[in-house]
Motif scaffolding. Structure first.
Motif, PDB file in Angstrom:
ATOM      1  N   TRP B   7     -13.034  16.509  -5.592  1.00 25.58           N
ATOM      2  CA  TRP B   7     -14.781  16.017  -5.508  1.00 25.58           C
ATOM      3  C   TRP B   7     -15.406  17.482  -6.105  1.00 25.58           C
ATOM      4  O   TRP B   7     -15.497  18.885  -5.691  1.00 25.58           O
ATOM      5  N   VAL B   8     -16.276  17.427  -7.126  1.00 26.46           N
ATOM      6  CA  VAL B   8     -17.417  18.615  -7.259  1.00 26.46           C
ATOM      7  C   VAL B   8     -19.220  17.677  -7.302  1.00 26.46           C
ATOM      8  O   VAL B   8     -18.707  16.539  -7.821  1.00 26.46           O
ATOM      9  N   ILE B   9     -19.555  18.280  -6.067  1.00 26.84           N
ATOM     10  CA  ILE B   9     -21.012  18.108  -5.369  1.00 26.84           C
ATOM     11  C   ILE B   9     -21.571  18.891  -6.291  1.00 26.84           C
ATOM     12  O   ILE B   9     -21.331  20.363  -5.888  1.00 26.84           O
ATOM     13  N   ASN B  10     -22.626  18.759  -6.775  1.00 26.48           N
ATOM     14  CA  ASN B  10     -24.136  19.457  -7.221  1.00 26.48           C
ATOM     15  C   ASN B  10     -24.662  20.176  -5.846  1.00 26.48           C
ATOM     16  O   ASN B  10     -24.487  19.575  -5.192  1.00 26.48           O
ATOM     17  N   LYS B  11     -25.210  20.877  -6.361  1.00 24.72           N
ATOM     18  CA  LYS B  11     -26.366  20.775  -5.560  1.00 24.72           C
ATOM     19  C   LYS B  11     -27.355  20.033  -4.758  1.00 24.72           C
ATOM     20  O   LYS B  11     -28.316  20.311  -3.669  1.00 24.72           O
ATOM     21  N   GLY B  13     -26.152  17.204  -4.032  1.00 29.42           N
ATOM     22  CA  GLY B  13     -25.595  16.063  -3.635  1.00 29.42           C
ATOM     23  C   GLY B  13     -24.926  15.330  -4.212  1.00 29.42           C
ATOM     24  O   GLY B  13     -24.577  14.170  -3.770  1.00 29.42           O
ATOM     25  N   GLY B  14     -24.953  15.440  -5.434  1.00 26.85           N
ATOM     26  CA  GLY B  14     -24.699  14.061  -6.525  1.00 26.85           C
ATOM     27  C   GLY B  14     -23.436  14.345  -6.822  1.00 26.85           C
ATOM     28  O   GLY B  14     -23.058  15.856  -6.543  1.00 26.85           O
ATOM     29  N   LEU B  15     -22.715  13.256  -7.007  1.00 24.15           N
ATOM     30  CA  LEU B  15     -21.111  13.856  -7.652  1.00 24.15           C
ATOM     31  C   LEU B  15     -21.134  13.845  -8.804  1.00 24.15           C
ATOM     32  O   LEU B  15     -21.135  13.118  -9.710  1.00 24.15           O
ATOM     33  N   PRO B  29     -13.773   2.674  -5.090  1.00 26.58           N
ATOM     34  CA  PRO B  29     -15.126   2.578  -6.646  1.00 26.58           C
ATOM     35  C   PRO B  29     -15.733   3.245  -6.761  1.00 26.58           C
ATOM     36  O   PRO B  29     -15.737   4.533  -5.355  1.00 26.58           O
ATOM     37  N   LEU B  30     -16.265   3.614  -7.902  1.00 30.27           N
ATOM     38  CA  LEU B  30     -17.260   4.796  -7.590  1.00 30.27           C
ATOM     39  C   LEU B  30     -17.757   4.966  -7.036  1.00 30.27           C
ATOM     40  O   LEU B  30     -18.827   6.448  -6.888  1.00 30.27           O
ATOM     41  N   ASN B  31     -18.564   3.848  -7.376  1.00 25.41           N
ATOM     42  CA  ASN B  31     -19.899   3.917  -6.318  1.00 25.41           C
ATOM     43  C   ASN B  31     -19.791   4.435  -5.293  1.00 25.41           C
ATOM     44  O   ASN B  31     -20.777   5.578  -4.259  1.00 25.41           O
ATOM     45  N   THR B  32     -18.891   3.926  -3.618  1.00 26.16           N
ATOM     46  CA  THR B  32     -18.136   4.347  -2.498  1.00 26.16           C
ATOM     47  C   THR B  32     -17.697   5.838  -2.816  1.00 26.16           C
ATOM     48  O   THR B  32     -18.374   6.567  -2.185  1.00 26.16           O
ATOM     49  N   VAL B  33     -17.196   6.415  -4.020  1.00 26.96           N
ATOM     50  CA  VAL B  33     -17.532   7.633  -3.748  1.00 26.96           C
ATOM     51  C   VAL B  33     -18.405   8.968  -3.789  1.00 26.96           C
ATOM     52  O   VAL B  33     -18.905   9.793  -3.327  1.00 26.96           O
ATOM     53  N   LEU B  34     -18.908   8.124  -4.404  1.00 25.13           N
ATOM     54  CA  LEU B  34     -20.194   8.840  -4.707  1.00 25.13           C
ATOM     55  C   LEU B  34     -21.558   8.818  -3.642  1.00 25.13           C
ATOM     56  O   LEU B  34     -21.472   9.408  -3.013  1.00 25.13           O
ATOM     57  N   ILE B  35     -20.815   7.591  -2.977  1.00 25.60           N
ATOM     58  CA  ILE B  35     -22.333   7.616  -1.000  1.00 25.60           C
ATOM     59  C   ILE B  35     -21.501   8.564  -0.652  1.00 25.60           C
ATOM     60  O   ILE B  35     -22.267   9.129   0.426  1.00 25.60           O
ATOM     61  N   LEU B  36     -19.605   8.357  -0.562  1.00 28.66           N
ATOM     62  CA  LEU B  36     -19.225   9.563   0.078  1.00 28.66           C
ATOM     63  C   LEU B  36     -19.679  10.589  -0.184  1.00 28.66           C
ATOM     64  O   LEU B  36     -19.628  11.858   0.661  1.00 28.66           O
ATOM     65  N   ALA B  37     -19.841  11.339  -1.040  1.00 24.30           N
ATOM     66  CA  ALA B  37     -20.065  12.400  -1.212  1.00 24.30           C
ATOM     67  C   ALA B  37     -21.226  12.527  -0.937  1.00 24.30           C
ATOM     68  O   ALA B  37     -21.457  13.671  -0.527  1.00 24.30           O
ATOM     69  N   GLY B  38     -22.267  11.816  -1.552  1.00 30.41           N
ATOM     70  CA  GLY B  38     -23.825  12.387  -0.562  1.00 30.41           C
ATOM     71  C   GLY B  38     -23.585  12.579   0.360  1.00 30.41           C
ATOM     72  O   GLY B  38     -24.919  13.262   0.743  1.00 30.41           O
ATOM     73  N   THR B  39     -23.111  11.640   1.549  1.00 33.77           N
ATOM     74  CA  THR B  39     -22.814  11.311   2.987  1.00 33.77           C
ATOM     75  C   THR B  39     -22.124  13.081   2.981  1.00 33.77           C
ATOM     76  O   THR B  39     -22.700  13.981   4.225  1.00 33.77           O
ATOM     77  N   LEU B  40     -21.388  13.506   2.719  1.00 36.21           N
ATOM     78  CA  LEU B  40     -20.482  15.274   2.995  1.00 36.21           C
ATOM     79  C   LEU B  40     -21.685  16.236   2.775  1.00 36.21           C
ATOM     80  O   LEU B  40     -21.349  16.730   3.516  1.00 36.21           O
ATOM     81  N   THR B  78     -19.967  27.344  -3.338  1.00 37.50           N
ATOM     82  CA  THR B  78     -19.998  28.667  -4.065  1.00 37.50           C
ATOM     83  C   THR B  78     -21.888  28.668  -3.643  1.00 37.50           C
ATOM     84  O   THR B  78     -22.867  28.416  -3.052  1.00 37.50           O
ATOM     85  N   PRO B  79     -21.976  29.512  -3.807  1.00 30.08           N
ATOM     86  CA  PRO B  79     -23.151  30.700  -4.047  1.00 30.08           C
ATOM     87  C   PRO B  79     -23.916  30.410  -4.722  1.00 30.08           C
ATOM     88  O   PRO B  79     -25.307  29.480  -4.489  1.00 30.08           O
ATOM     89  N   THR B  80     -23.614  29.354  -5.925  1.00 27.53           N
ATOM     90  CA  THR B  80     -24.946  28.023  -6.449  1.00 27.53           C
ATOM     91  C   THR B  80     -25.372  27.426  -5.428  1.00 27.53           C
ATOM     92  O   THR B  80     -26.194  26.197  -6.562  1.00 27.53           O
ATOM     93  N   GLY B  81     -24.378  26.548  -4.667  1.00 28.91           N
ATOM     94  CA  GLY B  81     -24.687  25.645  -4.002  1.00 28.91           C
ATOM     95  C   GLY B  81     -23.924  24.516  -4.582  1.00 28.91           C
ATOM     96  O   GLY B  81     -23.690  23.411  -4.390  1.00 28.91           O
ATOM     97  N   THR B  82     -23.177  24.562  -4.968  1.00 23.69           N
ATOM     98  CA  THR B  82     -21.846  23.066  -6.131  1.00 23.69           C
ATOM     99  C   THR B  82     -21.006  23.579  -4.537  1.00 23.69           C
ATOM    100  O   THR B  82     -20.146  24.633  -4.451  1.00 23.69           O
ATOM    101  N   LYS B  83     -20.674  22.449  -4.471  1.00 27.58           N
ATOM    102  CA  LYS B  83     -19.363  22.310  -3.147  1.00 27.58           C
ATOM    103  C   LYS B  83     -18.006  21.785  -3.872  1.00 27.58           C
ATOM    104  O   LYS B  83     -18.708  20.637  -4.878  1.00 27.58           O
ATOM    105  N   PHE B  84     -17.086  22.627  -3.786  1.00 27.84           N
ATOM    106  CA  PHE B  84     -15.746  21.926  -3.791  1.00 27.84           C
ATOM    107  C   PHE B  84     -15.327  20.745  -3.070  1.00 27.84           C
ATOM    108  O   PHE B  84     -14.773  21.874  -2.312  1.00 27.84           O
TER     109      PHE B  84
END
Lengths: 217, 136
Positions: B7-11, B13-15, B29-40, B78-84
């Protein structure tokens, strides 16, 4: 290698037991903490400990072995100190507050929230309902979770280099927890108003944790 | 070692990107993954505040990895806040290097708008080949 703290949560999501060892950022007692959970020095009211003097005091307290061996039953060992200090001046800003860390109830809620969210996430991702979330790690600490069938969650914070310590949590459950809490008629297990703290349990937990090789000096 | 998903999550919290590379973890489902990414994203913020003994002067550091039975996740900020986020089988070796490689591929797209979903076929294929060598 060291161990920082132990939390036990019951099935009502309440923290029923807390014990800490090598914390350098201590937690402080909140004004609304339930009795029988921790033995942190008590705060007599909101803002009562907001002074630069109490900051030094709470630091030395946690360094000297968490005040667990005082044998005062359900009593609150911090009270005498509080009275000696007298009315603390309302002073100092956020600098001292951030050094002292969070109030206990806030911290317990955060720990429970993180554990529960990660546990649910792991279950969703794996698609299995019995998937167990076991631990997570940051560069500064590692958190271990052991969940019993009765819904108790044992949470241990150790330093990040430690291996999995779930076996320790299991030993704590089958040993001290069963002996001094479950089989103790004086402990109200399903109480919403107080924790499970008692002298025997606290001493046994302390002895067990200190006997581990990863506990350190 | 097997890499199950990335996953790549922007700064915020969006996937912005998610791909599955094995069938070990069930497709969600994509919606679930979106929610999980936000939770993370939220969990990452909270974990940095819970450090019981932060070294003096050190910056707050959030979630780096988590483990379940047989698989785990690794988070690279990453230093810019993106999460892998890599979901992988237990027995990590070279995960840090792999995440650096992914970051490199991510950085080398001059047409990508920051914080927006990644819809680049080339990014996708380069990741596919990278993961194929790891999973082989």
């Amino acid at each position: 290698m060291t161990i920082y703290s132990l939390y036990i949560f019951d099935r009502h999501c309440d923290c029923v037991y807390y014990h800490d060892w090598h914390r350098t950022r201590p937690v402080r007692a909140g004004p609304n903490d339930r009795p029988g959970v921790h033995r942190l020095p008590t705060a007599s009211g909101p803002g009562a400990r907001e002074s630069i003097f109490s900051n030094a005091n709470s630091n030395s307290n946690s360094a000297s072995g968490s005040g667990s061996q005082q044998g005062l039953g359900m009593g609150q060992p911090g009270q005498q100190q509080q009275q000696q200090q007298g009315p603390a001046p309302q002073a100092n800003g956020t600098g001292a507050a951030s050094k002292r860390g969070l109030p206990f109830d806030e911290e317990a809620k955060l720990v429970y929230g993180v554990v529960l969210s990660l546990r649910n996430m792991v279950k969703k991702l794996s698609g299995k309902d019995d998937e167990q979330f076991t631990s997570y790690k940051t560069s500064q600490y590692r958190l271990h979770l052991y969940e019993t069938l009765t819904g108790y969650k044992f949470v241990l914070l150790s330093d990040p280099q430690a291996d999995s310590l779930r076996f320790v949590l299991r030993q704590l459950q089958t040993g001290p927890f069963v002996d001094y809490v479950v089989r103790n008629p004086l402990v109200d297990l399903d109480s919403r108003t107080q924790g499970i703290d008692n002298d025997q349990f606290r001493t046994a937990v302390d002895r067990h944790i200190r006997s581990l090789t990863m506990f350190g000096p | 070692m097997t890499v199950h998903a990335l996953w790549v999550i922007n700064k915020a919290g969006g996937l912005v990107f998610s791909r599955s590379y094995t069938d070990t973890l069930p497709p969600l489902p994509l919606n679930t993954v979106l929610i999980l990414a936000g939770t993370l994203h939220g969990i990452h913020a909270i974990t940095s505040r819970l450090a019981p003994a932060p070294p003096p002067g050190a910056p707050q550091a959030g979630l780096e990895s988590f483990e379940a039975e047989g698989w785990g996740g690794k988070v690279f900020l990453t230093p810019t806040g993106t999460k892998f986020v890599l979901l992988h089988s237990i027995g990590h070796a070279g995960l840090d290097d792999l995440l650096k490689r992914v970051y490199e591929i991510f950085m080398k797209n001059p047409f990508h708008t920051p914080e927006m979903p990644i819809n680049s076929a080339q990014f996708d294929t380069r990741l596919q080949t990278l993961m194929a060598t790891v999973n082989a």
